[in-house]
Design a protein around this motif. Structure first.
Motif, mmCIF file in Angstrom:
data_model
loop_
_atom_site.group_PDB
_atom_site.id
_atom_site.type_symbol
_atom_site.label_atom_id
_atom_site.label_comp_id
_atom_site.label_asym_id
_atom_site.label_seq_id
_atom_site.Cartn_x
_atom_site.Cartn_y
_atom_site.Cartn_z
ATOM 1 N N GLY A 148 0.800 -1.216 0.000
ATOM 2 C CA GLY A 148 0.000 0.000 0.000
ATOM 3 C C GLY A 148 0.830 1.262 0.000
ATOM 4 O O GLY A 148 0.599 2.167 -0.787
ATOM 5 N N ALA A 149 1.832 1.324 0.874
ATOM 6 C CA ALA A 149 2.546 2.593 1.047
ATOM 7 C C ALA A 149 3.677 2.778 0.042
ATOM 8 O O ALA A 149 4.174 3.894 -0.133
ATOM 9 C CB ALA A 149 3.081 2.684 2.464
ATOM 10 N N GLY A 150 4.135 1.719 -0.597
ATOM 11 C CA GLY A 150 5.201 1.839 -1.594
ATOM 12 C C GLY A 150 6.546 2.217 -0.997
ATOM 13 O O GLY A 150 7.395 2.804 -1.661
ATOM 14 N N SER A 327 9.106 3.532 -10.187
ATOM 15 C CA SER A 327 8.392 2.267 -9.960
ATOM 16 C C SER A 327 9.082 1.186 -10.781
ATOM 17 O O SER A 327 8.882 1.086 -11.990
ATOM 18 C CB SER A 327 6.933 2.405 -10.403
ATOM 19 N N ARG A 328 9.919 0.416 -10.133
ATOM 20 C CA ARG A 328 10.702 -0.578 -10.858
ATOM 21 C C ARG A 328 10.095 -1.969 -10.677
ATOM 22 O O ARG A 328 9.417 -2.257 -9.694
ATOM 23 C CB ARG A 328 12.158 -0.596 -10.376
ATOM 24 N N GLY A 329 10.389 -2.808 -11.659
ATOM 25 C CA GLY A 329 9.939 -4.196 -11.566
ATOM 26 C C GLY A 329 8.544 -4.390 -12.125
ATOM 27 O O GLY A 329 8.058 -3.593 -12.938
ATOM 28 N N THR A 330 7.909 -5.453 -11.693
ATOM 29 C CA THR A 330 6.578 -5.794 -12.189
ATOM 30 C C THR A 330 5.565 -5.687 -11.056
ATOM 31 O O THR A 330 5.922 -5.643 -9.884
ATOM 32 C CB THR A 330 6.541 -7.230 -12.741
ATOM 33 N N LYS A 331 4.301 -5.661 -11.443
ATOM 34 C CA LYS A 331 3.228 -5.555 -10.439
ATOM 35 C C LYS A 331 2.075 -6.454 -10.862
ATOM 36 O O LYS A 331 1.707 -6.474 -12.041
ATOM 37 C CB LYS A 331 2.762 -4.086 -10.359
ATOM 38 N N LEU A 390 0.108 6.956 -16.503
ATOM 39 C CA LEU A 390 0.920 5.737 -16.528
ATOM 40 C C LEU A 390 0.879 5.078 -15.156
ATOM 41 O O LEU A 390 0.860 5.744 -14.122
ATOM 42 C CB LEU A 390 2.367 6.065 -16.911
ATOM 43 N N PHE A 391 0.880 3.758 -15.176
ATOM 44 C CA PHE A 391 0.741 3.006 -13.933
ATOM 45 C C PHE A 391 2.064 3.025 -13.167
ATOM 46 O O PHE A 391 3.011 2.306 -13.490
ATOM 47 C CB PHE A 391 0.311 1.573 -14.266
ATOM 48 N N GLY A 392 2.134 3.892 -12.161
ATOM 49 C CA GLY A 392 3.330 4.013 -11.340
ATOM 50 C C GLY A 392 2.960 4.675 -10.020
ATOM 51 O O GLY A 392 1.944 5.382 -9.951
ATOM 52 N N PHE A 393 3.758 4.471 -8.991
ATOM 53 C CA PHE A 393 3.424 4.999 -7.662
ATOM 54 C C PHE A 393 3.226 6.510 -7.696
ATOM 55 O O PHE A 393 2.202 7.031 -7.271
ATOM 56 C CB PHE A 393 4.540 4.664 -6.660
ATOM 57 N N ASP A 394 4.249 7.220 -8.215
ATOM 58 C CA ASP A 394 4.202 8.677 -8.149
ATOM 59 C C ASP A 394 3.178 9.249 -9.123
ATOM 60 O O ASP A 394 2.543 10.268 -8.845
ATOM 61 C CB ASP A 394 5.589 9.255 -8.447
ATOM 62 N N SER A 402 -3.885 6.152 -5.916
ATOM 63 C CA SER A 402 -2.807 5.367 -5.338
ATOM 64 C C SER A 402 -2.730 4.012 -6.034
ATOM 65 O O SER A 402 -3.735 3.499 -6.524
ATOM 66 C CB SER A 402 -3.107 5.176 -3.847
ATOM 67 N N ILE A 403 -1.538 3.442 -6.065
ATOM 68 C CA ILE A 403 -1.389 2.068 -6.570
ATOM 69 C C ILE A 403 -1.943 1.111 -5.524
ATOM 70 O O ILE A 403 -2.490 0.063 -5.844
ATOM 71 C CB ILE A 403 0.114 1.750 -6.777
ATOM 72 N N GLY A 404 -1.753 1.498 -4.232
ATOM 73 C CA GLY A 404 -2.196 0.623 -3.147
ATOM 74 C C GLY A 404 -1.667 -0.771 -3.357
ATOM 75 O O GLY A 404 -0.487 -0.961 -3.666
#
Ligand SMILES: Cc1cc2nc3c(=O)[nH]c(=O)nc-3n(C[C@H](O)[C@H](O)[C@H](O)COP(=O)(O)O)c2cc1C
Ligand code: SF4
Length: 501
Positions: A148-150, A327-331, A390-394, A402-404
């Protein structure tokens, strides 16, 4: 088993060693009463979560049944078939939409379910190297927490690593309370050894010999899978004393939650494991300094941990090459039942939200989008005009969302925003831990006002200003994201759907 009954000898010894006062402040009965499901069975339940609210048009009777049940169950992790009940056995579509699956690898085809097929290659590799090398790889990976908080995982791992003392803990947060998310559920059901290996890697890295998996009661299939895998791992020598011929010993205990959303908040979760009333703790001290039984503790979400074996095997830098921006990596993301193609998808960060919603999800069964929430019930709504984000935290943060945990709940044009807010605030009131007065009492009063509005009444000028004051107090005084999230979701509705008020 009664919740109160499982204080372990090891935990008690640890508390004595660290001088921590683990005497419960309240009786077992008083603590039990905090939970919704401490006595209640989870069978024959209908879900009252927000993805079931969003999908009620697909089965209005099912939704009415959910509203009639007490205590409520908020999210069964079956949002792909919402309004959901415990009887649903349908399984979701599971697809990997990036060059290489990391957290969903082996989840769709269950090819890594057994201890032999899983293999524990990352733990084998890590144990041949110093513990700090694992911490360094996690730092290099730029992995951010998926709960949630990243928060950067490497920072947390380094903080616990740096703490002195022989007693430390690692905890997997498997409470997955965010409505719309069923990511951790399928990671645990279908690749439970990945979670076990990840916790052992975390324990080795930070210097802990005991790990906990805090697993929600609403996931009985995951519990069976995890417990079976634990026995297999012990038999195969991947848990226990002197693992793989090293001097590293590690054990894991499973603690089953009792139906409280706020127990997913990490300090509330730690209180719950300690058999205290699971209220949120004030910080500092942070769990990395003084967590479980007063010892330095690493708490990570299941999906965060599920990336760790890949990082250990392939290197942190290789992981950081995936994704974009900060936001690195995959989700992994999960889509609710209103989508034409609901399911669980793994993507690289940086995909436009519109591609997720319209290409992976295939749009909605019931017409146009009205809004989506991505990060659980307590984050800002995303308006269709923002779907190019774009799908990223920031990037999500910049639009007040939020990405949550990545559970995406879509709302169609049938959704009324006053009803939505009444629903969210009812959930907020039921699940408040009660520590902050505005969250405890204000959420209930706001729910009543939103519900009156939804039932056709108009708010008087006095009620409107009362509502404003309540939301302001919740925003300013809440100790945790439960209260601030309630204020955020209301603010986003007023800002983006103001015409409905
Ligand atoms: C009200 C509330 C509920 C939460 N529920 C969960 C949860 O169910 N699962 C989870 O992993 N994190 C949850 N979190 C976040 C945790 O407090 C914590 O940030 C997380 O477990 C840390 O792991 P990570 O850094 O790997 O994300 C919640 C936070 C709040 C404020
Ligand atoms: S904001 Fe709500 S849930 Fe969070 S600590 Fe305060 S009362 Fe508890």
């Amino acid at each position: 088993m009664r919740f109160w009954g499982n204080v372990t000898v090891a935990a008690t010894n640890a508390a004595v060693e660290t001088g921590y006062d683990m005497k419960p402040e309240l009786t077992g009965r008083e603590i039990d009463s905090f939970y919704h499901l401490s006595d209640a069975p989870v069978e024959h339940r209908s879900c009252r979560g927000i993805s079931c609210f969003a999908g009620k048009i697909l089965n209005p009777e099912g939704w009415q049944q959910a509203l009639s049940q007490w205590p409520p169950v908020y999210c069964l992790g079956k949002c792909y078939a919402s309004p959901a009940t415990t009887e649903i056995i349908e399984q979701p579509r599971i697809e990997i939409h990036c060059p290489e699956g990391i957290v969903l690898d082996g989840v769709a085809d269950q090819s890594k379910l057994s201890v032999q097929d899983y293999g524990y290659a990352a733990l084998r590799k890590a144990l041949r190297n110093p513990a700090e090398a694992v911490v360094a790889e996690i730092e290099a990976s730029q992995l951010r927490g998926r709960g949630g908080a990243g928060f950067p995982a490497g920072k947390k791992w380094r903080a616990v690593f740096n703490e002195p003392g022989a007693t430390k803990y690692v905890v997997a947060n498997a409470d997955e309370g965010d409505h719309g998310s069923y990511i951790d559920r399928f990671i645990m059901e279908r690749t439970p050894h990945r979670l076990i290996e990840s916790l052992a890697l975390a324990g080795y890295a930070v210097g802990a010999s005991k790990g906990y998996i805090y697993l929600r009661k609403e996931y009985p299939v995951a519990e069976v899978a995890v417990r079976k895998a634990l026995l297999e791992a012990e038999e195969a020598g991947w848990l226990g004393a002197d693992i793989y011929g090293s001097s590293f010993s590690f054990e894991i205990e499973v603690v089953i939650g009792q139906g409280s959303y706020v127990c997913g908040e990490e300090t509330s979760l730690l209180n719950s494991i300690e058999h205290r009333r699971p209220e949120v703790r004030s910080r500092p001290p942070f769990p990395t300094q003084s967590g479980l039984f007063g010892a330095p503790t690493l708490v990570n979400n299941v999906e965060t941990l599920a990336s760790v074996p890949w990082i250990v095997l392939n290197g942190g830098e290789a992981y950081a090459e995936k994704g974009f921006s900060t936001s690195r990596g995959t989700k992994a993301i999960s889509l609710n039942s209103l989508f034409n193609q609901p399911g669980l998808y793994e993507i690289e960060f940086g995909m436009p939200l519109r591609t997720i919603l319209e290409v992976l999800g295939g749009g909605l069964k019931t017409g146009d989008f009205k809004a989506v929430i991505v990060g659980g019930p307590l984050t800002g709504l995303v308006h269709p005009r923002e779907f190019g984000t774009l799908f990223g935290f920031d990037e999500m943060h910049a639009i007040g969302a939020s990405i949550g945990h990545g559970g995406i709940v879509a709302f169609d044009q049938h959704t009324r925003m006053d009803e939505f807010l009444a629903h969210v605030f009812e959930f907020g009131a039921i699940e408040s831990c009660g520590k902050c007065t505005p969250c405890r009492l204000g959420s209930r009063r706001a729910q009543v006002l939103f519900a009156n509005r939804a039932e056709g009444g108009c708010l008087s000028a006095q009620e409107e200003s009362e509502l404003k004051e309540i939301l302001d107090a919740i925003r300013r005084t809440s100790l945790c994201g439960h209260g601030t999230g309630l204020a955020a979701v209301a603010a986003s509705v007023f800002e983006k759907f103001g015409e409905e008020f």
